[in-house]
Design a protein around this motif. Structure first.
Motif, PDB file in Angstrom:
ATOM      1  N   LYS A  56      13.040   1.894 -13.323  1.00  0.00           N
ATOM      2  CA  LYS A  56      11.892   1.274 -12.653  1.00  0.00           C
ATOM      3  C   LYS A  56      12.182   1.002 -11.176  1.00  0.00           C
ATOM      4  O   LYS A  56      11.318   1.224 -10.319  1.00  0.00           O
ATOM      5  N   LYS A  57      13.393   0.506 -10.893  1.00  0.00           N
ATOM      6  CA  LYS A  57      13.751   0.229  -9.499  1.00  0.00           C
ATOM      7  C   LYS A  57      13.768   1.513  -8.674  1.00  0.00           C
ATOM      8  O   LYS A  57      13.289   1.538  -7.529  1.00  0.00           O
ATOM      9  N   TYR A 102      12.151   4.293  -9.392  1.00  0.00           N
ATOM     10  CA  TYR A 102      10.750   4.735  -9.346  1.00  0.00           C
ATOM     11  C   TYR A 102      10.048   4.071  -8.163  1.00  0.00           C
ATOM     12  O   TYR A 102       9.410   4.732  -7.333  1.00  0.00           O
ATOM     13  N   THR A 103      10.187   2.757  -8.052  1.00  0.00           N
ATOM     14  CA  THR A 103       9.567   2.017  -6.944  1.00  0.00           C
ATOM     15  C   THR A 103      10.091   2.493  -5.605  1.00  0.00           C
ATOM     16  O   THR A 103       9.315   2.692  -4.655  1.00  0.00           O
ATOM     17  N   LYS A 104      11.411   2.706  -5.517  1.00  0.00           N
ATOM     18  CA  LYS A 104      11.999   3.158  -4.248  1.00  0.00           C
ATOM     19  C   LYS A 104      11.474   4.539  -3.865  1.00  0.00           C
ATOM     20  O   LYS A 104      11.192   4.803  -2.684  1.00  0.00           O
ATOM     21  N   ILE A 137       8.551   5.834  -4.626  1.00  0.00           N
ATOM     22  CA  ILE A 137       7.184   5.658  -4.145  1.00  0.00           C
ATOM     23  C   ILE A 137       7.187   5.122  -2.714  1.00  0.00           C
ATOM     24  O   ILE A 137       6.431   5.588  -1.859  1.00  0.00           O
ATOM     25  N   GLU A 138       8.036   4.149  -2.448  1.00  0.00           N
ATOM     26  CA  GLU A 138       8.135   3.599  -1.086  1.00  0.00           C
ATOM     27  C   GLU A 138       8.498   4.694  -0.089  1.00  0.00           C
ATOM     28  O   GLU A 138       7.949   4.746   1.022  1.00  0.00           O
ATOM     29  N   GLU A 163       0.458   0.065  -2.007  1.00  0.00           N
ATOM     30  CA  GLU A 163       1.753  -0.484  -2.381  1.00  0.00           C
ATOM     31  C   GLU A 163       2.237   0.295  -3.610  1.00  0.00           C
ATOM     32  O   GLU A 163       1.424   0.932  -4.297  1.00  0.00           O
ATOM     33  N   PRO A 164       3.529   0.251  -3.909  1.00  0.00           N
ATOM     34  CA  PRO A 164       4.020   0.990  -5.068  1.00  0.00           C
ATOM     35  C   PRO A 164       3.248   0.711  -6.356  1.00  0.00           C
ATOM     36  O   PRO A 164       3.025   1.620  -7.161  1.00  0.00           O
ATOM     37  N   LYS A 165       2.821  -0.539  -6.549  1.00  0.00           N
ATOM     38  CA  LYS A 165       2.108  -0.862  -7.791  1.00  0.00           C
ATOM     39  C   LYS A 165       0.778  -0.112  -7.897  1.00  0.00           C
ATOM     40  O   LYS A 165       0.260   0.073  -9.009  1.00  0.00           O
ATOM     41  N   SER A 219       1.909   3.824  -9.223  1.00  0.00           N
ATOM     42  CA  SER A 219       2.761   4.085 -10.382  1.00  0.00           C
ATOM     43  C   SER A 219       1.953   4.013 -11.681  1.00  0.00           C
ATOM     44  O   SER A 219       0.806   3.549 -11.686  1.00  0.00           O
ATOM     45  N   ILE A 275       3.410   9.995  -9.717  1.00  0.00           N
ATOM     46  CA  ILE A 275       3.084   9.198  -8.520  1.00  0.00           C
ATOM     47  C   ILE A 275       1.717   9.647  -8.029  1.00  0.00           C
ATOM     48  O   ILE A 275       1.482  10.841  -7.820  1.00  0.00           O
TER      49      ILE A 275
END
Length: 224
Positions: free
Chosen positions: A33-34, A36-38, A40-41, A58-60, A63, A85
């Motif tokens: 998850k971490k 994944y967020t990175k 997307i950023e 924002e990433p949310k 995803s 994404i």
């Protein structure tokens, strides 16, 4: 690049797609998850300067939950075994066009557009095409678009055999008007996933879709 941890987690999940294994590997999922967020950023950092309509994201917003909705599916495996994404000026709950990145070893691809619009949106898109098909033709003939994506995706499932209601079969844009979904895509080689410039190179490909997305968004947002 897409880290080996992400790719290995998805591969192991594919081989063990059940709740028991997933809960036993919760720590790996938290790492997934971490990352994944990175990722997307990183995509937002590359894409926002190229497409200002993405600036609020924002990433949310980009995803997807890893749990599958199995209520109406014959496939009852509980988890998705790919990473998706979605970058769009709209949201995941609207059908405005956007850019999609699908990460799955052996099956990765990128694409964009409007996937299976509902009846009201389909009517709007067809109306825009009917009146401004020359604009769309120019977009799809652009050399960068042709190089990366070729054309709208066309097959028997997304295209009518006959002219849609209210349109003559002799209309100069009839092959566009027959479409029920308006997307373009490109498969990605696994080697690109592991390229240190993966995000930059994929963003350079995706931005070729921007004029197509703008045409489709114009169709969906122009007042009657």
């Amino acid at each position: 690049m897409v880290s080996q941890k992400i790719l290995q987690f998805l591969e192991d999940l594919k081989q063990n797609n059940n709740r028991e294994w997933f809960h036993e590997n919760k720590e790996r999922y938290e790492i997934y998850k971490k990352e994944y967020t990175k990722l997307i950023e990183d995509f937002l950092a590359e894409m926002i300067p190229l497409d200002d309509s993405l600036r609020h994201l924002e990433p949310k917003n980009c995803s997807f939950r890893i749990a599958r909705d199995i209520r109406f599916s014959k496939d009852k495996t509980p988890y998705k075994t790919h990473m998706g994404i979605w970058l769009s000026g709209g949201t995941k709950n609207t059908n405005l066009p956007g850019y999609y990145i699908h990460i799955e070893e052996g099956k990765s691809f990128i694409g964009g557009g409007v996937w299976w619009p509902d009846a009201a949106d389909l009517k709007k898109i067809r109306k825009e095409i009917a009146y401004f098909y020359e604009d769309l033709e120019e977009i799809l003939e652009d050399k960068n678009f042709k190089k990366e994506f070729g054309d709208f995706e066309r097959n028997d499932s997304v295209s009518l055999k006959n002219a849609p209601k209210d349109y003559e079969k002799e209309h100069p844009a009839i092959e566009f008007l027959k479409l029920k979904s308006f997307t373009a895509g490109q498969n990605l080689d696994d080697s690109l996933l592991k390229d240190k410039d993966f995000v930059k190179k994929v963003s350079e490909k995706l931005i070729a879709l921007k004029p197509m997305n703008e045409f489709l968004e114009r169709a969906l947002t122009t007042e009657e």
